[in-house]
Scaffold this active site. Structure first.
Site, PDB file in Angstrom:
ATOM      1  N   CYS A  61       0.680  -1.385   0.004  1.00 31.37           N
ATOM      2  CA  CYS A  61      -0.034   0.074   0.085  1.00 31.37           C
ATOM      3  C   CYS A  61       0.792   1.320   0.131  1.00 31.37           C
ATOM      4  CB  CYS A  61      -0.907  -0.015   1.106  1.00 31.37           C
ATOM      5  SG  CYS A  61      -2.230   1.590   1.407  1.00 31.37           S
ATOM      6  N   CYS A  65       0.112   4.923   6.928  1.00 33.23           N
ATOM      7  CA  CYS A  65      -0.609   4.516   8.350  1.00 33.23           C
ATOM      8  C   CYS A  65       0.496   3.930   9.217  1.00 33.23           C
ATOM      9  CB  CYS A  65      -1.966   3.862   8.070  1.00 33.23           C
ATOM     10  SG  CYS A  65      -2.601   4.580   6.856  1.00 33.23           S
ATOM     11  N   CYS A  68       0.264   0.202  10.280  1.00 34.90           N
ATOM     12  CA  CYS A  68      -0.212  -0.999   9.570  1.00 34.90           C
ATOM     13  C   CYS A  68       0.769  -1.718   8.644  1.00 34.90           C
ATOM     14  CB  CYS A  68      -1.182  -0.037   8.211  1.00 34.90           C
ATOM     15  SG  CYS A  68      -2.069  -1.409   7.206  1.00 34.90           S
ATOM     16  N   CYS A 105     -16.325  -9.786   5.361  1.00 31.35           N
ATOM     17  CA  CYS A 105     -15.561  -8.224   4.925  1.00 31.35           C
ATOM     18  C   CYS A 105     -14.183  -8.566   4.272  1.00 31.35           C
ATOM     19  CB  CYS A 105     -15.251  -7.775   6.591  1.00 31.35           C
ATOM     20  SG  CYS A 105     -16.673  -7.614   7.746  1.00 31.35           S
ATOM     21  N   CYS A 136     -19.730  -6.974   3.577  1.00 29.49           N
ATOM     22  CA  CYS A 136     -18.713  -5.553   3.873  1.00 29.49           C
ATOM     23  C   CYS A 136     -17.429  -5.423   3.263  1.00 29.49           C
ATOM     24  CB  CYS A 136     -18.486  -5.591   5.508  1.00 29.49           C
ATOM     25  SG  CYS A 136     -17.811  -4.421   6.208  1.00 29.49           S
ATOM     26  N   CYS A 196     -19.657   1.180   8.649  1.00 28.87           N
ATOM     27  CA  CYS A 196     -18.797   0.819   9.672  1.00 28.87           C
ATOM     28  C   CYS A 196     -17.725   1.627   9.700  1.00 28.87           C
ATOM     29  CB  CYS A 196     -18.594  -0.580   9.277  1.00 28.87           C
ATOM     30  SG  CYS A 196     -17.294  -1.673  10.356  1.00 28.87           S
ATOM     31  N   ARG A 272     -18.064  -3.257  17.914  1.00 25.48           N
ATOM     32  CA  ARG A 272     -17.301  -4.446  17.756  1.00 25.48           C
ATOM     33  C   ARG A 272     -15.869  -4.511  18.293  1.00 25.48           C
ATOM     34  NH1 ARG A 272     -16.806  -4.825  11.997  1.00 25.48           N
ATOM     35  NH2 ARG A 272     -18.915  -5.595  12.167  1.00 25.48           N
TER      36      ARG A 272
HETATM   37  N1  SAM Z   1      -6.700   0.394   3.245  1.00 26.91           N
HETATM   38  C1  SAM Z   1      -7.941   0.517   3.736  1.00 26.91           C
HETATM   39  C2  SAM Z   1      -8.109   1.495   4.552  1.00 26.91           C
HETATM   40  O1  SAM Z   1      -7.100   1.904   5.243  1.00 26.91           O
HETATM   41  O2  SAM Z   1      -9.289   2.127   4.607  1.00 26.91           O
HETATM   42  C3  SAM Z   1      -8.622  -0.521   4.214  1.00 26.91           C
HETATM   43  C4  SAM Z   1      -7.789  -1.681   5.008  1.00 26.91           C
HETATM   44  S1  SAM Z   1      -7.305  -0.997   6.652  1.00 26.91           S
HETATM   45  C5  SAM Z   1      -6.189  -2.238   7.030  1.00 26.91           C
HETATM   46  C6  SAM Z   1      -8.673  -0.952   7.610  1.00 26.91           C
HETATM   47  C7  SAM Z   1      -8.367  -0.601   9.111  1.00 26.91           C
HETATM   48  O3  SAM Z   1      -7.559  -1.567  10.110  1.00 26.91           O
HETATM   49  C8  SAM Z   1      -7.571   0.662   9.387  1.00 26.91           C
HETATM   50  O4  SAM Z   1      -8.229   1.875   9.172  1.00 26.91           O
HETATM   51  C9  SAM Z   1      -7.148   0.764  11.009  1.00 26.91           C
HETATM   52  O5  SAM Z   1      -8.154   0.994  11.637  1.00 26.91           O
HETATM   53  C10 SAM Z   1      -7.269  -0.907  11.226  1.00 26.91           C
HETATM   54  N2  SAM Z   1      -6.039  -1.460  11.383  1.00 26.91           N
HETATM   55  C11 SAM Z   1      -4.821  -1.690  10.382  1.00 26.91           C
HETATM   56  N3  SAM Z   1      -3.600  -1.930  10.949  1.00 26.91           N
HETATM   57  C12 SAM Z   1      -4.056  -2.168  12.420  1.00 26.91           C
HETATM   58  C13 SAM Z   1      -3.233  -2.752  13.382  1.00 26.91           C
HETATM   59  N4  SAM Z   1      -2.129  -2.971  13.280  1.00 26.91           N
HETATM   60  N5  SAM Z   1      -3.963  -2.614  14.740  1.00 26.91           N
HETATM   61  C14 SAM Z   1      -5.218  -2.349  14.851  1.00 26.91           C
HETATM   62  N6  SAM Z   1      -5.941  -1.943  13.787  1.00 26.91           N
HETATM   63  C15 SAM Z   1      -5.425  -2.121  12.567  1.00 26.91           C
HETATM   64 FE1  SF4 Z   2      -2.917   1.140   3.324  1.00 28.64          FE
HETATM   65 FE2  SF4 Z   2      -2.839  -0.014   5.774  1.00 28.64          FE
HETATM   66 FE3  SF4 Z   2      -3.401   2.640   5.333  1.00 28.64          FE
HETATM   67 FE4  SF4 Z   2      -5.193   0.761   4.809  1.00 28.64          FE
HETATM   68  S1  SF4 Z   2      -4.259   1.128   6.820  1.00 28.64           S
HETATM   69  S2  SF4 Z   2      -4.369   2.703   3.815  1.00 28.64           S
HETATM   70  S3  SF4 Z   2      -3.747  -0.581   4.060  1.00 28.64           S
HETATM   71  S4  SF4 Z   2      -1.414   1.855   4.942  1.00 28.64           S
END
Ligand code: SAM
Ligand code: SF4
Ligand code: DTB
Length: 325
Positions: A61, A65, A68, A105, A136, A196, A272
């Site tokens: 990606c 974030c 992530c 989902c 979802c 959600c 959740r």
């Molecule tokens: N890429 C898309 C986005 O960011 O909207 C969808 C997938 S993203 C992985 C979905 C959510 O997963 C993120 O917004 C975050 O809240 C949660 N998430 C991701 N990594 C995480 C982690 N290490 N611990 C807890 N929640 C996490």
């Molecule tokens: Fe990309 Fe992870 Fe951020 Fe979703 S949460 S936009 S997968 S870096």
């Protein structure tokens, strides 16, 4: 402190940060009693909704974030994979249904989908819906018209999290703005898809910032139908790994308080208990259910990290006399 009125069921309550902070500041037992009382007014206290997650497009990606494992810029060991084929998604969804999940989902590691990304997802949504499951997706930011296409394919829910309080957001993500997230949520709502939307606890935010996240979520108009509260899963290679661990980690009571605040401020929503359950003991999870959590991710994997085995969750539910919705 004000009461939540039944007659305003799906109306936004416009909770201020100070009001939510006052909930957090209640004696723990008083907060639990209040959350459980609201919970019983709006929900069956012994039923929990089960959602199974599948990563349909993993890794690589472009976003930054800080939590992530799928961001290309962090060395986390997660490989960049091509989108799954529709048949694989459908067979995984069938298994999820057999195991008792009511919602499936599909998550993709995108900043947002391009039209050529969206086309196969629309097919997945159509086929998963045809199995009799709620659908979802979480695909990142949506552009005009994309939510409508997802709705037409049969999408029931779109997950897009606010992640944290507005003032904390810039410490966690810099490649998009808080307002971008709100805009995507507006598009989802405008297309008639259930929202959600939740966030992550344990990223070094203050209590005021945790209250700020809850106040933001509760002030969405109407509030999200589904509110995932994630406890940060610390993944090696991400900037947040080990930052808020050990002595710097929040106490488990603070996580339970966050669940309770979500329940009280969004009485009609499903709250959740999301990521982080594998790192949590069962007594803490049981307290989260008492605080009003009534949904979980079910199945041994979240997107790239682990989740308790379905068998273990079934055993826990049995000891708590909880049955799936
Ligand atoms: N890429 C898309 C986005 O960011 O909207 C969808 C997938 S993203 C992985 C979905 C959510 O997963 C993120 O917004 C975050 O809240 C949660 N998430 C991701 N990594 C995480 C982690 N290490 N611990 C807890 N929640 C996490
Ligand atoms: Fe990309 Fe992870 Fe951020 Fe979703 S949460 S936009 S997968 S870096
Ligand atoms: C949500 O709020 N939590 C889920 C889901 N929505 C997509 C994702 C949790 C991801 C945890 C880290 C991982 O497994 O990669």
């Amino acid at each position: 402190m004000r009461a939540v009125h039944l007659s305003r069921r799906w109306q936004t309550q416009n909770w201020s940060v100070a009001e939510v902070e006052a909930l957090f500041a209640l004696p723990f037992n008083d907060l639990m009693f209040r959350a459980q009382s609201v919970h019983r007014e709006y929900h069956d206290a012994n039923k929990i909704q089960l959602s199974t997650l599948l990563s349909i497009k993993t890794g690589g990606c472009s976003e930054d974030c800080g939590y992530c494992p799928q961001a290309a810029r962090y060395q986390t060991g997660v490989e960049n994979e091509a989108i799954l084929d529709v048949a694989t998604v459908v067979s995984t969804a069938k298994l999820a249904k057999q195991n008792g999940a009511s919602r499936f989902c599909m998550g993709a590691a995108w900043r947002g989908p391009k039209q050529r990304d969206l086309d196969p997802v629309l097919e997945m949504v159509r086929e998963v819906k045809a199995l009799g499951l709620e659908t979802c997706c979480t695909l990142g930011m949506l552009k005009d018209g994309q939510a409508e296409q997802l709705k037409a394919a049969g999408l029931d829910y779109y997950n897009h999290n606010l992640d944290t309080a507005p003032e904390k957001y810039g410490d966690i993500v810099t490649t998009r703005e808080y307002q971008d997230r709100l805009d995507t949520l507006d598009r989802v709502r405008g297309a008639g898809i259930n929202v959600c939307c939740g966030g992550i606890v344990g990223m070094g935010e203050s209590r005021t910032e945790r209250a700020g996240l809850i106040a933001q979520l509760a002030s969405l108009d109407p509030p999200p139908e589904s509110v995932p509260i994630n406890y940060l899963v610390q993944v090696e290679g991400t900037p947040l790994h080990d930052q808020w661990a050990g002595e710097r980690a929040i106490d488990w009571t603070e996580f339970v308080r966050t669940i309770a605040a979500a329940r009280i401020t969004m009485p009609n929503s499903f709250v959740r208990l999301s990521a982080g359950r594998q790192e949590m003991n069962e007594a803490t999870q049981a307290l989260c259910f008492l605080a009003g959590a009534n949904s979980i991710f079910y199945g041994e994997k979240l997107l790239t990290t682990g989740n308790p085995d379905a068998e273990r969750d079934r055993a826990l539910f049995s000891r708590l006399d909880i049955t799936p919705l």
